[in-house]
Scaffold this motif. Sequence first.
Motif, PDB file in Angstrom:
ATOM      1  N   GLY A  28      85.832 -48.436 122.546  1.00 53.97           N
ATOM      2  CA  GLY A  28      85.186 -48.781 123.804  1.00 53.97           C
ATOM      3  C   GLY A  28      83.942 -49.595 123.498  1.00 53.97           C
ATOM      4  O   GLY A  28      83.541 -49.733 122.344  1.00 53.97           O
ATOM      5  N   LEU A  29      83.319 -50.134 124.512  1.00 59.90           N
ATOM      6  CA  LEU A  29      82.095 -50.900 124.296  1.00 59.90           C
ATOM      7  C   LEU A  29      80.960 -50.029 123.770  1.00 59.90           C
ATOM      8  O   LEU A  29      80.093 -50.495 123.041  1.00 59.90           O
ATOM      9  N   ASP A  30      80.971 -48.732 124.150  1.00 56.74           N
ATOM     10  CA  ASP A  30      79.916 -47.816 123.714  1.00 56.74           C
ATOM     11  C   ASP A  30      80.372 -46.887 122.598  1.00 56.74           C
ATOM     12  O   ASP A  30      79.757 -45.860 122.356  1.00 56.74           O
ATOM     13  N   GLY A  31      81.456 -47.220 121.935  1.00 65.28           N
ATOM     14  CA  GLY A  31      81.965 -46.389 120.851  1.00 65.28           C
ATOM     15  C   GLY A  31      83.418 -46.029 121.056  1.00 65.28           C
ATOM     16  O   GLY A  31      84.028 -46.344 122.077  1.00 65.28           O
ATOM     17  N   GLU A  32      83.953 -45.359 120.075  1.00 63.58           N
ATOM     18  CA  GLU A  32      85.367 -44.986 120.098  1.00 63.58           C
ATOM     19  C   GLU A  32      85.596 -43.839 121.080  1.00 63.58           C
ATOM     20  O   GLU A  32      84.750 -42.968 121.241  1.00 63.58           O
ATOM     21  N   PHE A  33      86.757 -43.856 121.746  1.00 59.25           N
ATOM     22  CA  PHE A  33      87.116 -42.772 122.646  1.00 59.25           C
ATOM     23  C   PHE A  33      88.516 -42.287 122.312  1.00 59.25           C
ATOM     24  O   PHE A  33      89.321 -43.007 121.738  1.00 59.25           O
ATOM     25  N   GLY A  34      88.799 -41.035 122.652  1.00 63.84           N
ATOM     26  CA  GLY A  34      90.099 -40.437 122.373  1.00 63.84           C
ATOM     27  C   GLY A  34      90.764 -39.954 123.645  1.00 63.84           C
ATOM     28  O   GLY A  34      90.091 -39.521 124.580  1.00 63.84           O
ATOM     29  N   ILE A  35      92.095 -40.017 123.644  1.00 63.22           N
ATOM     30  CA  ILE A  35      92.889 -39.585 124.799  1.00 63.22           C
ATOM     31  C   ILE A  35      93.985 -38.646 124.301  1.00 63.22           C
ATOM     32  O   ILE A  35      94.682 -38.951 123.334  1.00 63.22           O
ATOM     33  N   LEU A  36      94.145 -37.536 124.995  1.00 69.69           N
ATOM     34  CA  LEU A  36      95.226 -36.581 124.752  1.00 69.69           C
ATOM     35  C   LEU A  36      96.020 -36.435 126.049  1.00 69.69           C
ATOM     36  O   LEU A  36      95.575 -36.870 127.112  1.00 69.69           O
ATOM     37  N   PRO A  37      97.200 -35.814 125.992  1.00 69.20           N
ATOM     38  CA  PRO A  37      97.984 -35.617 127.223  1.00 69.20           C
ATOM     39  C   PRO A  37      97.178 -34.895 128.306  1.00 69.20           C
ATOM     40  O   PRO A  37      96.307 -34.073 128.014  1.00 69.20           O
ATOM     41  N   ARG A  38      97.463 -35.235 129.558  1.00 66.75           N
ATOM     42  CA  ARG A  38      96.827 -34.648 130.738  1.00 66.75           C
ATOM     43  C   ARG A  38      95.327 -34.950 130.808  1.00 66.75           C
ATOM     44  O   ARG A  38      94.546 -34.168 131.348  1.00 66.75           O
ATOM     45  N   HIS A  39      94.932 -36.071 130.264  1.00 66.73           N
ATOM     46  CA  HIS A  39      93.522 -36.470 130.293  1.00 66.73           C
ATOM     47  C   HIS A  39      93.102 -36.792 131.731  1.00 66.73           C
ATOM     48  O   HIS A  39      93.917 -37.219 132.549  1.00 66.73           O
ATOM     49  N   ALA A  40      91.862 -36.607 132.037  1.00 63.01           N
ATOM     50  CA  ALA A  40      91.337 -36.972 133.363  1.00 63.01           C
ATOM     51  C   ALA A  40      91.394 -38.488 133.528  1.00 63.01           C
ATOM     52  O   ALA A  40      91.376 -39.235 132.541  1.00 63.01           O
ATOM     53  N   ARG A  41      91.477 -38.930 134.772  1.00 60.69           N
ATOM     54  CA  ARG A  41      91.481 -40.371 135.043  1.00 60.69           C
ATOM     55  C   ARG A  41      90.231 -40.991 134.443  1.00 60.69           C
ATOM     56  O   ARG A  41      89.142 -40.407 134.499  1.00 60.69           O
ATOM     57  N   TYR A  42      90.432 -42.196 133.913  1.00 66.18           N
ATOM     58  CA  TYR A  42      89.339 -42.820 133.159  1.00 66.18           C
ATOM     59  C   TYR A  42      89.628 -44.305 133.072  1.00 66.18           C
ATOM     60  O   TYR A  42      90.788 -44.712 132.926  1.00 66.18           O
ATOM     61  N   MET A  43      88.593 -45.124 133.173  1.00 65.27           N
ATOM     62  CA  MET A  43      88.764 -46.554 132.986  1.00 65.27           C
ATOM     63  C   MET A  43      87.558 -47.061 132.216  1.00 65.27           C
ATOM     64  O   MET A  43      86.419 -46.674 132.502  1.00 65.27           O
ATOM     65  N   THR A  44      87.817 -47.912 131.206  1.00 68.48           N
ATOM     66  CA  THR A  44      86.727 -48.401 130.379  1.00 68.48           C
ATOM     67  C   THR A  44      87.044 -49.785 129.826  1.00 68.48           C
ATOM     68  O   THR A  44      88.205 -50.163 129.711  1.00 68.48           O
ATOM     69  N   ALA A  45      85.990 -50.491 129.482  1.00 67.30           N
ATOM     70  CA  ALA A  45      86.145 -51.783 128.807  1.00 67.30           C
ATOM     71  C   ALA A  45      86.354 -51.525 127.318  1.00 67.30           C
ATOM     72  O   ALA A  45      85.809 -50.571 126.753  1.00 67.30           O
ATOM     73  N   LEU A  46      87.156 -52.376 126.710  1.00 66.81           N
ATOM     74  CA  LEU A  46      87.424 -52.260 125.272  1.00 66.81           C
ATOM     75  C   LEU A  46      86.487 -53.159 124.480  1.00 66.81           C
ATOM     76  O   LEU A  46      86.127 -54.247 124.920  1.00 66.81           O
ATOM     77  N   GLY A  47      86.151 -52.693 123.298  1.00 67.61           N
ATOM     78  CA  GLY A  47      85.393 -53.502 122.362  1.00 67.61           C
ATOM     79  C   GLY A  47      86.333 -54.062 121.308  1.00 67.61           C
ATOM     80  O   GLY A  47      87.551 -54.162 121.511  1.00 67.61           O
ATOM     81  N   VAL A  48      85.778 -54.381 120.156  1.00 65.29           N
ATOM     82  CA  VAL A  48      86.563 -54.862 119.013  1.00 65.29           C
ATOM     83  C   VAL A  48      86.756 -53.683 118.067  1.00 65.29           C
ATOM     84  O   VAL A  48      85.797 -52.987 117.743  1.00 65.29           O
ATOM     85  N   GLY A  49      87.988 -53.448 117.649  1.00 70.43           N
ATOM     86  CA  GLY A  49      88.228 -52.345 116.716  1.00 70.43           C
ATOM     87  C   GLY A  49      89.692 -52.000 116.582  1.00 70.43           C
ATOM     88  O   GLY A  49      90.573 -52.790 116.929  1.00 70.43           O
ATOM     89  N   GLU A  50      89.928 -50.811 116.068  1.00 71.70           N
ATOM     90  CA  GLU A  50      91.280 -50.329 115.820  1.00 71.70           C
ATOM     91  C   GLU A  50      91.723 -49.386 116.928  1.00 71.70           C
ATOM     92  O   GLU A  50      91.014 -48.443 117.254  1.00 71.70           O
ATOM     93  N   LEU A  51      92.880 -49.668 117.507  1.00 65.97           N
ATOM     94  CA  LEU A  51      93.507 -48.768 118.467  1.00 65.97           C
ATOM     95  C   LEU A  51      94.560 -48.009 117.671  1.00 65.97           C
ATOM     96  O   LEU A  51      95.485 -48.611 117.127  1.00 65.97           O
ATOM     97  N   ARG A  52      94.382 -46.695 117.570  1.00 65.03           N
ATOM     98  CA  ARG A  52      95.304 -45.857 116.786  1.00 65.03           C
ATOM     99  C   ARG A  52      96.029 -44.896 117.728  1.00 65.03           C
ATOM    100  O   ARG A  52      95.411 -44.356 118.649  1.00 65.03           O
ATOM    101  N   TYR A  53      97.316 -44.700 117.439  1.00 65.14           N
ATOM    102  CA  TYR A  53      98.054 -43.741 118.243  1.00 65.14           C
ATOM    103  C   TYR A  53      99.135 -43.087 117.393  1.00 65.14           C
ATOM    104  O   TYR A  53      99.557 -43.618 116.374  1.00 65.14           O
ATOM    105  N   ARG A  54      99.527 -41.875 117.825  1.00 62.23           N
ATOM    106  CA  ARG A  54     100.591 -41.139 117.138  1.00 62.23           C
ATOM    107  C   ARG A  54     101.718 -40.933 118.138  1.00 62.23           C
ATOM    108  O   ARG A  54     101.508 -40.418 119.239  1.00 62.23           O
TER     109      ARG A  54
END
Length: 160
Positions: A28-54
């Motif tokens: 994110g623009l203010d740092g890395e964020f994590g998402i797990l199943p059933r996460h609350a609604r959320y919207m954010t701008a992306l920065g430059v970095g690695e998007l990792r997923y399993r």
Amino acid sequence: MADNFQLNVVTPVGKIVDAQVVELTAPGLDGEFGILPRHARYMTALGVGELRYRTTDGAEEVLAVAGGFAEVSRDQVSVLAQTAEDAAMIDVARAEAALQRAEARLAEPEDGMDMSRASIAVEKSLVRLRVAKARGIKPTYQPIVTTEMPIPGADTHDDE
């Protein structure tokens, strides 16, 4: 209860990822964020970095991303990125050349140069190279190596 969620990553070029995943981290623009199943609604701008997923089968994937937005709902994450590349899409030689150009611009700035743009170019190149390296992708070029290199101003005759 679902133990996964749908991940869609789309760029101006097209859809990059369409997968069921169990977790996600992104820049994110203010740092890395994590998402797990059933996460609350959320919207954010992306920065430059690695998007990792399993994925649900346990595979860990990584993309180099820069800019855009992520929208999270209870069972889906939609990433609209300006750029997103997996390791196979990255041209390592091009990323290295871009890094060298950007570092040279920062080392010797010209009047009126946009320093933040050059800094972002360095960051993008470093992320792309990290993603490629994480997947074991080697540079596609061979450096030129010479065994005999004249040194300017050095005396080449030791006869005297």
